[in-house]
Design a protein around this motif. Structure first.
Motif, PDB file in Angstrom:
ATOM      1  N   ASP A  23      62.538  -8.675  96.424  1.00 18.23           N
ATOM      2  CA  ASP A  23      63.532  -7.633  96.672  1.00 18.23           C
ATOM      3  C   ASP A  23      64.685  -8.146  97.535  1.00 18.23           C
ATOM      4  N   VAL A  24      64.389  -9.008  98.502  1.00 18.41           N
ATOM      5  CA  VAL A  24      65.462  -9.599  99.313  1.00 18.41           C
ATOM      6  C   VAL A  24      66.356 -10.474  98.438  1.00 18.41           C
ATOM      7  N   ASN A  25      65.767 -11.237  97.537  1.00 18.86           N
ATOM      8  CA  ASN A  25      66.568 -12.063  96.628  1.00 18.86           C
ATOM      9  C   ASN A  25      67.416 -11.218  95.690  1.00 18.86           C
ATOM     10  N   MET A  26      66.873 -10.063  95.282  1.00 22.93           N
ATOM     11  CA  MET A  26      67.669  -9.134  94.466  1.00 22.93           C
ATOM     12  C   MET A  26      68.909  -8.701  95.239  1.00 22.93           C
ATOM     13  N   ILE A  27      68.729  -8.361  96.503  1.00 26.91           N
ATOM     14  CA  ILE A  27      69.868  -7.956  97.340  1.00 26.91           C
ATOM     15  C   ILE A  27      70.832  -9.120  97.518  1.00 26.91           C
ATOM     16  N   ASN A  28      70.294 -10.317  97.728  1.00 25.13           N
ATOM     17  CA  ASN A  28      71.141 -11.510  97.853  1.00 25.13           C
ATOM     18  C   ASN A  28      72.051 -11.680  96.638  1.00 25.13           C
ATOM     19  N   ASN A  29      71.528 -11.356  95.468  1.00 24.45           N
ATOM     20  CA  ASN A  29      72.260 -11.571  94.214  1.00 24.45           C
ATOM     21  C   ASN A  29      73.045 -10.345  93.767  1.00 24.45           C
ATOM     22  N   GLU A  31      75.958  -7.003  94.944  1.00 23.45           N
ATOM     23  CA  GLU A  31      77.210  -6.819  95.689  1.00 23.45           C
ATOM     24  C   GLU A  31      76.984  -6.205  97.064  1.00 23.45           C
ATOM     25  N   ALA A  32      75.732  -6.097  97.488  1.00 21.80           N
ATOM     26  CA  ALA A  32      75.443  -5.589  98.833  1.00 21.80           C
ATOM     27  C   ALA A  32      76.101  -6.490  99.884  1.00 21.80           C
ATOM     28  N   ASP A  33      76.465  -5.887 100.993  1.00 19.44           N
ATOM     29  CA  ASP A  33      77.121  -6.622 102.079  1.00 19.44           C
ATOM     30  C   ASP A  33      76.165  -6.909 103.228  1.00 19.44           C
ATOM     31  N   TRP A  34      75.329  -5.931 103.541  1.00 21.37           N
ATOM     32  CA  TRP A  34      74.375  -6.042 104.636  1.00 21.37           C
ATOM     33  C   TRP A  34      72.970  -5.774 104.115  1.00 21.37           C
ATOM     34  N   LEU A  35      71.985  -6.218 104.868  1.00 14.90           N
ATOM     35  CA  LEU A  35      70.588  -5.859 104.643  1.00 14.90           C
ATOM     36  C   LEU A  35      70.146  -5.034 105.843  1.00 14.90           C
ATOM     37  N   HIS A  36      69.781  -3.768 105.603  1.00 15.95           N
ATOM     38  CA  HIS A  36      69.431  -2.847 106.681  1.00 15.95           C
ATOM     39  C   HIS A  36      67.927  -2.897 106.932  1.00 15.95           C
ATOM     40  N   LEU A  37      67.566  -3.138 108.190  1.00 20.52           N
ATOM     41  CA  LEU A  37      66.162  -3.329 108.578  1.00 20.52           C
ATOM     42  C   LEU A  37      65.786  -2.302 109.642  1.00 20.52           C
ATOM     43  N   ASP A  38      64.954  -1.340 109.264  1.00 23.46           N
ATOM     44  CA  ASP A  38      64.561  -0.238 110.146  1.00 23.46           C
ATOM     45  C   ASP A  38      63.275  -0.572 110.894  1.00 23.46           C
ATOM     46  N   VAL A  39      63.358  -0.587 112.213  1.00 20.64           N
ATOM     47  CA  VAL A  39      62.185  -0.856 113.050  1.00 20.64           C
ATOM     48  C   VAL A  39      61.780   0.441 113.749  1.00 20.64           C
ATOM     49  N   MET A  40      60.550   0.900 113.498  1.00 22.76           N
ATOM     50  CA  MET A  40      60.041   2.145 114.069  1.00 22.76           C
ATOM     51  C   MET A  40      58.767   1.861 114.860  1.00 22.76           C
ATOM     52  N   ASP A  41      58.640   2.518 116.015  1.00 22.72           N
ATOM     53  CA  ASP A  41      57.536   2.192 116.921  1.00 22.72           C
ATOM     54  C   ASP A  41      56.444   3.257 117.007  1.00 22.72           C
ATOM     55  N   GLY A  42      56.592   4.375 116.294  1.00 22.91           N
ATOM     56  CA  GLY A  42      55.589   5.428 116.386  1.00 22.91           C
ATOM     57  C   GLY A  42      55.669   6.223 117.680  1.00 22.91           C
ATOM     58  N   ARG A  43      56.652   5.917 118.517  1.00 21.88           N
ATOM     59  CA  ARG A  43      56.860   6.653 119.770  1.00 21.88           C
ATOM     60  C   ARG A  43      58.192   7.392 119.737  1.00 21.88           C
ATOM     61  N   PHE A  44      59.271   6.641 119.515  1.00 20.77           N
ATOM     62  CA  PHE A  44      60.585   7.288 119.414  1.00 20.77           C
ATOM     63  C   PHE A  44      60.680   8.123 118.143  1.00 20.77           C
ATOM     64  N   VAL A  45      60.058   7.634 117.082  1.00 19.23           N
ATOM     65  CA  VAL A  45      59.981   8.375 115.813  1.00 19.23           C
ATOM     66  C   VAL A  45      58.512   8.449 115.388  1.00 19.23           C
ATOM     67  N   PRO A  46      58.156   9.460 114.584  1.00 22.01           N
ATOM     68  CA  PRO A  46      56.748   9.650 114.211  1.00 22.01           C
ATOM     69  C   PRO A  46      56.307   8.777 113.041  1.00 22.01           C
ATOM     70  N   ASN A  47      56.619   7.502 113.130  1.00 25.24           N
ATOM     71  CA  ASN A  47      56.236   6.588 112.061  1.00 25.24           C
ATOM     72  C   ASN A  47      56.293   5.164 112.604  1.00 25.24           C
ATOM     73  N   SER A  62      67.432 -14.176 103.646  1.00 26.49           N
ATOM     74  CA  SER A  62      68.563 -13.268 103.440  1.00 26.49           C
ATOM     75  C   SER A  62      69.886 -14.011 103.571  1.00 26.49           C
ATOM     76  N   THR A  63      70.800 -13.742 102.639  1.00 24.48           N
ATOM     77  CA  THR A  63      72.148 -14.318 102.715  1.00 24.48           C
ATOM     78  C   THR A  63      73.169 -13.268 103.138  1.00 24.48           C
ATOM     79  N   LYS A  64      72.693 -12.087 103.450  1.00 19.33           N
ATOM     80  CA  LYS A  64      73.566 -10.991 103.866  1.00 19.33           C
ATOM     81  C   LYS A  64      73.559 -10.850 105.391  1.00 19.33           C
ATOM     82  N   VAL A 210      70.474  -3.453  91.187  1.00 19.88           N
ATOM     83  CA  VAL A 210      71.729  -4.211  91.331  1.00 19.88           C
ATOM     84  C   VAL A 210      72.913  -3.385  90.827  1.00 19.88           C
ATOM     85  N   GLU A 211      72.717  -2.699  89.716  1.00 19.93           N
ATOM     86  CA  GLU A 211      73.768  -1.841  89.174  1.00 19.93           C
ATOM     87  C   GLU A 211      74.029  -0.653  90.106  1.00 19.93           C
TER      88      GLU A 211
END
Length: 220
Positions: A23-29, A31-47, A62-64, A210-211
């Motif tokens: 999936d990261v390689n799909m994003i690399n290939n 027109e995406a500009d950034w790769l968004h990475l969500d970090v959740m701790d189970g304290r600030f958010v319920p997950n 990642s090339t983004k 990709v489309e």
């Protein structure tokens, strides 16, 4: 009015974790500009999502721009580790930071761009004394913690308020919108003033991701 082309930041939270490299390689290939990475701790958010080992592995391929969104308590304890793991942008929640200016200076001092995220209930006015120092304002258009939620309509007005504050202050901050962004509402989100669209389920549940990324980028 000149057409505005947004930056697209697919959210890895919606990827297939059994084939995350694919999936990261799909994003690399794409027109995406950034790769968004969500970090959740189970304290600030319920997950709980993923943390440093996953991000360190992903950023190696990642090339983004690696756009890390910390939905965690006490982000200052981990900022240096996320810098070492390959984060290019580190966004913290205003609601999780007692000393926000110190957090922002720490992030920049570690060589990353600094962002601040606002939950749906948080007033834009709370950014007034920090906006000039920011590279990014992340407007949450859903309550943080889970993917697949519906876009909160009040967000359009909030984006306009952030844009007005940026213009008034002379800040260079970009506006990123995260949560429930689809092909149907992306045009209105950009028209309100957003520069960056985070898209998770919209991209990864599409028949052709990709489309879909291409369509989101050129739909404004």
């Amino acid at each position: 009015m000149e057409k505005k082309t947004p930056l697209i930041a697919p959210s890895l939270l919606a990827a297939n974790f059994l084939e995350i490299g694919k999936d990261v390689n799909m994003i690399n290939n794409s027109e995406a500009d950034w790769l968004h990475l969500d970090v959740m701790d189970g304290r600030f958010v319920p997950n709980i999502s993923f943390g440093l080992p996953v991000i360190a592995a992903v950023t190696k391929i990642s090339t983004k721009v690696n756009d890390v969104h910390l939905m965690i308590e006490e982000p200052e304890k981990y900022a240096e580790a996320f810098a070492k793991a390959g984060a290019n942008i580190l966004t913290v929640h205003i609601e999780a930071c007692r000393h926000l200016h110190r957090n922002i200076q720490q992030i920049k001092g570690l060589g990353m761009k600094a962002g601040v995220a606002l939950n749906p209930h948080t007033s834009v006015s709370q950014l007034e004394n920090i906006i000039a120092d920011l590279d990014l304002v992340l407007v949450m258009s859903v309550n943080p913690g889970f993917g697949g939620q519906h876009f909160i309509e009040k967000t359009y007005e909030k984006i306009r308020q952030v844009k007005a504050l940026i213009n008034q202050s002379g800040s260079k901050a970009l506006i990123e919108v995260d949560g429930g962004v689809t092909l149907d509402n992306s045009k209105a989100v950009i028209a309100a003033g957003a520069d960056v669209l985070v898209a998770g389920n919209t991209v990864f549940s599409a028949k052709d991701p990709v489309e879909m990324i291409r369509a989101l980028k050129h739909n404004s």
